[in-house]
Design a protein around this motif. Structure first.
Motif, mmCIF file in Angstrom:
data_model
loop_
_atom_site.group_PDB
_atom_site.id
_atom_site.type_symbol
_atom_site.label_atom_id
_atom_site.label_comp_id
_atom_site.label_asym_id
_atom_site.label_seq_id
_atom_site.Cartn_x
_atom_site.Cartn_y
_atom_site.Cartn_z
ATOM 1 N N HIS A 46 0.825 -1.197 0.000
ATOM 2 C CA HIS A 46 0.000 0.000 0.000
ATOM 3 C C HIS A 46 0.866 1.257 0.000
ATOM 4 C CE1 HIS A 46 -3.802 -2.159 1.017
ATOM 5 N NE2 HIS A 46 -2.954 -3.032 1.536
ATOM 6 N N GLN A 47 0.253 2.372 -0.339
ATOM 7 C CA GLN A 47 1.007 3.627 -0.359
ATOM 8 C C GLN A 47 1.630 3.924 1.006
ATOM 9 O OE1 GLN A 47 -2.561 5.098 -2.554
ATOM 10 N NE2 GLN A 47 -1.267 6.872 -2.950
ATOM 11 N N ALA A 48 0.926 3.582 2.089
ATOM 12 C CA ALA A 48 1.488 3.806 3.422
ATOM 13 C C ALA A 48 2.749 2.985 3.629
ATOM 14 C CB ALA A 48 0.449 3.462 4.490
ATOM 15 N N GLY A 49 2.806 1.779 3.071
ATOM 16 C CA GLY A 49 4.009 0.960 3.160
ATOM 17 C C GLY A 49 5.118 1.475 2.265
ATOM 18 N N LEU A 50 4.760 1.924 1.075
ATOM 19 C CA LEU A 50 5.753 2.504 0.173
ATOM 20 C C LEU A 50 6.366 3.768 0.771
ATOM 21 C CD1 LEU A 50 3.756 2.069 -3.152
ATOM 22 C CD2 LEU A 50 5.766 0.755 -2.459
ATOM 23 N N SER A 51 5.575 4.494 1.568
ATOM 24 C CA SER A 51 6.099 5.682 2.232
ATOM 25 C C SER A 51 7.242 5.311 3.167
ATOM 26 C CB SER A 51 4.982 6.377 3.012
ATOM 27 O OG SER A 51 5.476 7.479 3.732
ATOM 28 N N ASP A 90 2.544 11.182 0.855
ATOM 29 C CA ASP A 90 3.958 11.564 0.837
ATOM 30 C C ASP A 90 4.509 11.614 -0.592
ATOM 31 O OD1 ASP A 90 3.969 11.753 3.611
ATOM 32 O OD2 ASP A 90 4.533 9.650 3.866
ATOM 33 N N GLY A 91 3.657 12.092 -1.517
ATOM 34 C CA GLY A 91 4.058 12.218 -2.910
ATOM 35 C C GLY A 91 3.980 10.940 -3.713
ATOM 36 N N ILE A 92 3.564 9.849 -3.097
ATOM 37 C CA ILE A 92 3.511 8.548 -3.783
ATOM 38 C C ILE A 92 2.135 8.391 -4.409
ATOM 39 C CG2 ILE A 92 3.668 6.046 -3.475
ATOM 40 C CD1 ILE A 92 5.496 6.686 -1.027
ATOM 41 N N ASP A 93 2.118 8.298 -5.736
ATOM 42 C CA ASP A 93 0.840 8.274 -6.461
ATOM 43 C C ASP A 93 0.585 6.936 -7.133
ATOM 44 O OD1 ASP A 93 2.699 8.279 -8.494
ATOM 45 O OD2 ASP A 93 1.775 9.928 -9.620
ATOM 46 N N ALA A 94 1.236 5.868 -6.665
ATOM 47 C CA ALA A 94 1.062 4.542 -7.252
ATOM 48 C C ALA A 94 1.276 3.502 -6.168
ATOM 49 C CB ALA A 94 2.064 4.323 -8.392
ATOM 50 N N VAL A 95 0.869 2.265 -6.466
ATOM 51 C CA VAL A 95 1.237 1.127 -5.630
ATOM 52 C C VAL A 95 2.049 0.161 -6.478
ATOM 53 C CG1 VAL A 95 -0.710 1.345 -4.058
ATOM 54 C CG2 VAL A 95 -0.944 -0.078 -6.091
ATOM 55 N N TYR A 96 2.783 -0.712 -5.800
ATOM 56 C CA TYR A 96 3.640 -1.686 -6.478
ATOM 57 C C TYR A 96 3.450 -3.054 -5.833
ATOM 58 C CZ TYR A 96 5.994 2.386 -8.439
ATOM 59 O OH TYR A 96 6.265 3.566 -9.103
#
Length: 411
Positions: A46-51, A90-96
């Motif tokens: 998730h975006q929170a994890g990518l942050s 935090d500027g992250i506009d995608a998931v991976y």
């Protein structure tokens, strides 16, 4: 003598080891496997994890691995459909959704670069315990002789069937039975983006792109159908995708090529386990495990590895008694994860309760609340905010949901 020994070096273990090493501690991490290696996983971050990965300086390595970004999500629960994406976090506009052969290697390398000593192919046989306090580990590397390592604290990051948890007798204090099984594999020839579709008859298929131009395709059914399914998993996958969405079933039949063996996931029960004691702590699935349905395993591993590293630092630095710091870690983890745990265990048996049916049905009719739904999924909107009775009352009024169908609380 080490300050910290971490047993298990995948997403939780490498993360907590790396963060503690960056604080200047001498850290040993051991794992019974070697890297790169695979493990059963949803892959979804998730975006929170990518942050977290971004803060740690590792997100660019995931992106550079060729794992494609996902910027549109498709969720359906029988006749309820929610399509969209969350605002940036935090500027992250995608998931991976990276392969675990990729992600875990990035994390292990990050731990080594931070100064962690990593021993692969190491099996922990016993904990060193003196006067009721865990003092270290005993085990062997490959077929080598027994070795003993000592530390101020041993952290178990070794999964739901944790050796550390077993050796210290960590009890489970909250549990909910697992409802389903999952089969998944990797396919070429299809490009479905991110799909998470639950159909009538308590069955689901999901798909998302990952490394090497492949798509992970997973299906889920109730546990009591596991034995019949495993006799013909290719046929079972095709049957479920056909039933949930015939369009994708046709593409799977005509265009997809399965490139690897199936990975079955017959998950243990959901649980919270006591996660600290004299000289030890647990992180990741070792201490808190839930069904993969909501895909929060990796993100929660990052989140609570970071939390544990901060509390262990407090204890080792003397700024706070270790027991108090670890108790706070467990209490904070339980408080912060309660909403995700409750949501996951409530919907992971592939049927919606009347409460969640009314919430998701109403949200699907409101562009504003559909956006909020994806903010909830991404980790940007707290569950207590999204599911607050006042918020739901406004939603139901906006979409004119009949009063008899309105459920403002889950209980």
């Amino acid at each position: 003598m080490y300050d910290v020994i971490v047993v298990g070096a995948r997403v939780s273990g490498s993360s907590v080891a790396m963060l503690l090493a960056r604080k200047g501690y001498r850290v040993l991490a051991v794992d019974r496997t070697t890297f790169p290696s695979d493990t059963v996983s949803t892959h979804y971050i998730h975006q929170a994890g990518l942050s977290r990965l971004q803060d740690w300086g590792l997100l660019d390595k995931v992106i550079e691995s060729g794992c494609p970004p996902i910027r549109h999500l498709n969720f359906s629960y029988t006749d309820i459909s929610l399509d969209g994406f969350a605002d940036p976090i935090d500027g992250i506009d995608a998931v991976y959704c990276p392969r675990r052969t990729v992600l875990d290697s990035i994390l292990v390398d990050g731990a080594r670069e931070a100064g962690v000593e990593v021993i692969e192919n190491f099996t922990v046989d016993e904990l060193v315990i003196s006067d009721g306090v865990v003092r270290g580990i005993r085990g062997h590397e490959g077929d080598g002789p027994e070795q003993e390592f000592r530390s101020s604290i041993v952290i178990g990051a070794d999964g739901a069937n944790s050796t550390v948890a077993n050796k210290v007798g960590a009890d489970i204090y909250r549990t909910s039975p697992g409802g389903c099984f999952i089969y998944y594999s990797y396919y070429s020839g299809i490009d479905w983006g991110m799909q998470h579709r639950t159909g009538f008859g308590e069955q689901q298929f999901a798909s998302w792109p990952t490394n090497d131009g492949l798509s992970l395709v997973a299906v889920m059914r109730k546990r009591d159908r596991f034995r019949d399914f495993r006799a013909d998993p290719d046929g079972g996958v095709q049957e479920i995708v056909d039933a949930v969405d015939p369009k994708y079933g046709e593409e799977l039949r005509d265009s997809a090529v399965r490139e690897e063996p199936f990975r079955p996931m017959l998950y243990p029960d959901n649980f919270y386990r006591r996660s600290f004691g004299p000289g030890w702590a647990l992180v990741g699935d070792a201490g808190y495990h839930k069904d993969p349905f909501t895909g929060w395993g990796i993100t929660d591993s990052f989140k609570y590895a970071e939390l544990l590293s901060e509390r262990v630092h407090e204890g080792l630095s003397g700024s706070r008694p270790m027991t108090a710091a670890l108790e706070d870690y467990q209490n904070t983890r339980d408080e912060q994860s309660a909403g995700t745990y409750e949501l996951t265990t409530s919907i992971s048996d592939l049927k919606l309760t009347p409460y969640y049916d009314s919430v998701f049905r109403a949200a699907s009719k409101s562009p504003e609340y559909t956006k909020k739904f994806f903010g909830l999924i991404a980790g940007g909107i707290p569950g207590e905010e999204f599911f607050s009775p006042a918020n739901l009352a406004d939603l139901y009024a906006e979409v004119n949901l009949p009063h008899g169908d309105r459920h403002l609380t889950s209980a």
